[in-house]
Structure formats: structure tokens, C-alpha cells
Design a protein around this motif. Structure first.
Motif, mmCIF file in Angstrom:
data_model
loop_
_atom_site.group_PDB
_atom_site.id
_atom_site.type_symbol
_atom_site.label_atom_id
_atom_site.label_comp_id
_atom_site.label_asym_id
_atom_site.label_seq_id
_atom_site.Cartn_x
_atom_site.Cartn_y
_atom_site.Cartn_z
ATOM 1 N N GLU A 194 44.482 18.555 19.146
ATOM 2 C CA GLU A 194 45.566 18.998 20.044
ATOM 3 C C GLU A 194 46.188 20.319 19.603
ATOM 4 O O GLU A 194 46.900 20.955 20.357
ATOM 5 N N LEU A 195 45.946 20.711 18.352
ATOM 6 C CA LEU A 195 46.578 21.911 17.796
ATOM 7 C C LEU A 195 45.586 23.032 17.517
ATOM 8 O O LEU A 195 45.986 24.126 17.129
ATOM 9 N N ILE A 196 44.319 22.796 17.732
ATOM 10 C CA ILE A 196 43.281 23.731 17.303
ATOM 11 C C ILE A 196 43.338 25.075 18.041
ATOM 12 O O ILE A 196 42.877 26.094 17.535
ATOM 13 N N HIS A 197 43.940 25.095 19.200
ATOM 14 C CA HIS A 197 44.013 26.331 19.991
ATOM 15 C C HIS A 197 45.164 27.252 19.566
ATOM 16 O O HIS A 197 45.214 28.411 19.963
ATOM 17 N N ILE A 198 46.070 26.765 18.748
ATOM 18 C CA ILE A 198 47.276 27.534 18.410
ATOM 19 C C ILE A 198 46.979 28.528 17.298
ATOM 20 O O ILE A 198 46.376 28.195 16.279
ATOM 21 N N SER A 199 47.442 29.752 17.486
ATOM 22 C CA SER A 199 47.405 30.775 16.442
ATOM 23 C C SER A 199 48.748 31.497 16.469
ATOM 24 O O SER A 199 49.456 31.473 17.482
ATOM 25 N N SER A 200 49.097 32.129 15.382
ATOM 26 C CA SER A 200 50.357 32.882 15.337
ATOM 27 C C SER A 200 50.360 33.988 16.382
ATOM 28 O O SER A 200 51.395 34.263 17.001
ATOM 29 N N SER A 201 49.216 34.614 16.607
ATOM 30 C CA SER A 201 49.122 35.679 17.619
ATOM 31 C C SER A 201 49.423 35.142 19.009
ATOM 32 O O SER A 201 50.148 35.772 19.787
ATOM 33 N N ILE A 202 48.869 33.985 19.331
ATOM 34 C CA ILE A 202 49.123 33.382 20.640
ATOM 35 C C ILE A 202 50.590 33.008 20.778
ATOM 36 O O ILE A 202 51.212 33.246 21.812
ATOM 37 N N VAL A 203 51.173 32.415 19.721
ATOM 38 C CA VAL A 203 52.586 32.046 19.748
ATOM 39 C C VAL A 203 53.452 33.274 20.051
ATOM 40 O O VAL A 203 54.322 33.246 20.924
ATOM 41 N N LYS A 204 53.202 34.370 19.341
ATOM 42 C CA LYS A 204 53.984 35.597 19.560
ATOM 43 C C LYS A 204 53.780 36.137 20.970
ATOM 44 O O LYS A 204 54.746 36.554 21.625
ATOM 45 N N ASP A 205 52.545 36.132 21.435
ATOM 46 C CA ASP A 205 52.247 36.654 22.771
ATOM 47 C C ASP A 205 52.964 35.843 23.846
ATOM 48 O O ASP A 205 53.566 36.411 24.766
ATOM 49 N N VAL A 206 52.913 34.542 23.742
ATOM 50 C CA VAL A 206 53.594 33.674 24.718
ATOM 51 C C VAL A 206 55.097 33.936 24.680
ATOM 52 O O VAL A 206 55.743 34.112 25.720
ATOM 53 N N ALA A 207 55.667 34.011 23.484
ATOM 54 C CA ALA A 207 57.112 34.249 23.344
ATOM 55 C C ALA A 207 57.506 35.623 23.907
ATOM 56 O O ALA A 207 58.522 35.748 24.601
ATOM 57 N N LEU A 208 56.711 36.634 23.612
ATOM 58 C CA LEU A 208 57.009 37.993 24.094
ATOM 59 C C LEU A 208 56.961 38.103 25.617
ATOM 60 O O LEU A 208 57.618 38.957 26.202
ATOM 61 N N HIS A 209 56.199 37.209 26.244
ATOM 62 C CA HIS A 209 56.098 37.232 27.707
ATOM 63 C C HIS A 209 56.954 36.151 28.367
ATOM 64 O O HIS A 209 56.750 35.805 29.530
ATOM 65 N N GLY A 210 57.902 35.617 27.611
ATOM 66 C CA GLY A 210 58.869 34.681 28.180
ATOM 67 C C GLY A 210 58.377 33.261 28.356
ATOM 68 O O GLY A 210 59.028 32.463 29.028
ATOM 69 N N GLY A 211 57.257 32.919 27.764
ATOM 70 C CA GLY A 211 56.729 31.562 27.883
ATOM 71 C C GLY A 211 57.389 30.593 26.922
ATOM 72 O O GLY A 211 58.084 30.994 25.986
ATOM 73 N N ASP A 212 57.148 29.322 27.172
ATOM 74 C CA ASP A 212 57.734 28.254 26.358
ATOM 75 C C ASP A 212 56.804 27.923 25.188
ATOM 76 O O ASP A 212 55.663 27.508 25.400
ATOM 77 N N VAL A 213 57.279 28.095 23.978
ATOM 78 C CA VAL A 213 56.480 27.810 22.779
ATOM 79 C C VAL A 213 56.895 26.511 22.093
ATOM 80 O O VAL A 213 56.458 26.235 20.981
ATOM 81 N N SER A 214 57.707 25.707 22.762
ATOM 82 C CA SER A 214 58.243 24.508 22.121
ATOM 83 C C SER A 214 57.173 23.488 21.737
ATOM 84 O O SER A 214 57.411 22.662 20.860
ATOM 85 N N ASN A 215 55.993 23.551 22.341
ATOM 86 C CA ASN A 215 54.917 22.628 21.947
ATOM 87 C C ASN A 215 53.975 23.265 20.919
ATOM 88 O O ASN A 215 52.922 22.708 20.612
ATOM 89 N N MET A 216 54.375 24.427 20.361
ATOM 90 C CA MET A 216 53.546 25.120 19.375
ATOM 91 C C MET A 216 54.255 25.333 18.039
ATOM 92 O O MET A 216 53.593 25.538 17.023
ATOM 93 N N VAL A 217 55.585 25.306 18.058
ATOM 94 C CA VAL A 217 56.369 25.610 16.857
ATOM 95 C C VAL A 217 57.541 24.638 16.736
ATOM 96 O O VAL A 217 57.875 23.932 17.687
ATOM 97 N N THR A 218 58.183 24.648 15.569
ATOM 98 C CA THR A 218 59.373 23.823 15.373
ATOM 99 C C THR A 218 60.549 24.433 16.146
ATOM 100 O O THR A 218 60.520 25.621 16.497
#
Length: 162
Positions: free
Chosen positions: A124-148
Motif C-alpha cells: 500500500e506504500l510502495i508508490h510513495i516517494s518524497s518527490s511525489i509527496v512534495k509534488d502533490v503538496a506543491l499542487h494543492g493535493g492532499d498528502v494525509s495518506n502519505m505522511v504523518t
């Protein structure tokens, strides 16, 4: 009995749930995990070293002393001597990760006979990378299922300042 310690190195910019899964799984094998957060200015981190250390410390606080989080610069094998260990844990998600990680692992072995163990995060977590987390956050997306929640708030604060 000697304490078995492993080092989990990375930039962790920012720490995400896949990283935390690797820590938890490593704690099933080792008595302690030292998270070694690389300064790594070549990567131009989004967060400062101090912020990355603080976020990871917050994320692992429930492990009460079994996880040590420290920033470092220079060669990882030199950092590891402080903890008298020659064991590295690395998370790998895809074959492309493994190819790069294998080069690093072989170099660390040649430098100081350091062994590297590769671990995969949960499916369930294999797709997550720090780059993806930052990209989603920078574009206003919800990262609550990727980070604390704390990392999410740090990301939102950082994005507001841009």
C-alpha cells in the motif's frame, strides 16, 4: 548479548509513511535503528537538515529510544563508526531503485565491509516517494495518506511561504 544496530540513511525530504514502514520492519530484526539524515546539498532539499531531523524524530517518538535520528554530512561509513555497526538498511520500491542502491551498497562494502539489507515497504506504500509527496503538496493535493499529520502541517506551512 551485543546490541544489534542498523543505520537507515537517506535524505528524507520529507519523511513519509513508506520510510516509517521500513523503520518499523527493521525494528522487528534489530534492537535499534539509527536514522542517518544526509545533509546532501547537491539535492537542494526542500526542508533544512534541522527540519528533516525534527520531522523524523516526531514520527518515531513512539519507539521510545529504539530509534535515534541524527543528521550527518560526509561519508556514511564514517558516520556509522560512531555506532560501531556495519549494517545498513535501505528501502527499495522499484527495480530502478535497486540498480542505484546496489552501486551504493557495493561502494560501502568496498570502503569498510559494510553490509546493506534491502527492504520493501508494504504494498500500500510502495508508490510513495518524497518527490511525489512534495509534488502533490506543491499542487494543492492532499498528502494525509502519505505522511504523518506533523509532516503534513510542515509541508503546508512551507508551501504557503512559496
Amino acid at each position: 548479548m551485543t546490541t544489534k544496530i542498523c543505520v537507515y540513511p537517506g535524505t528524507f525530504d520529507p519523511v513519509h509513511l513508506g520510510h516509517l514502514d521500513i523503520v518499523e520492519r527493521a525494528l522487528n530484526i534489530f534492537e535499534a535503528v539509527v536514522v542517518a539524515i544526509a545533509e546532501n546539498p547537491k539535492k537542494k532539499p526542500f526542508f533544512s537538515l534541522e527540519e528533516r531531523v525534527k520531522m523524523f524524530q516526531d514520527a518515531v517518538s513512539k519507539y521510545k529510544g529504539r530509534v535515534i535520528v541524527e543528521g550527518f554530512s560526509g561519508l556514511l561509513v564514517n558516520f556509522m563508526k560512531r555506532y560501531n555497526t556495519k549494517i545498513i538498511i535501505r528501502g527499495v520500491r522499484l527495480f530502478t531503485d535497486f540498480e542505484y542502491e546496489l552501486q551504493i551498497a557495493m561502494t560501502n562494502y568496498k570502503l569498510d565491509k559494510v553490509e546493506t539489507f534491502f527492504m520493501m515497504p508494504q504494498q500500500e506504500l510502495i508508490h510513495i516517494s518524497s518527490s511525489i509527496v512534495k509534488d502533490v503538496a506543491l499542487h494543492g493535493g492532499d498528502v494525509s495518506n502519505m505522511v504523518t499529520p506533523y509532516v503534513k502541517s510542515m509541508l503546508e506551512e512551507k508551501v504557503r511561504k512559496i
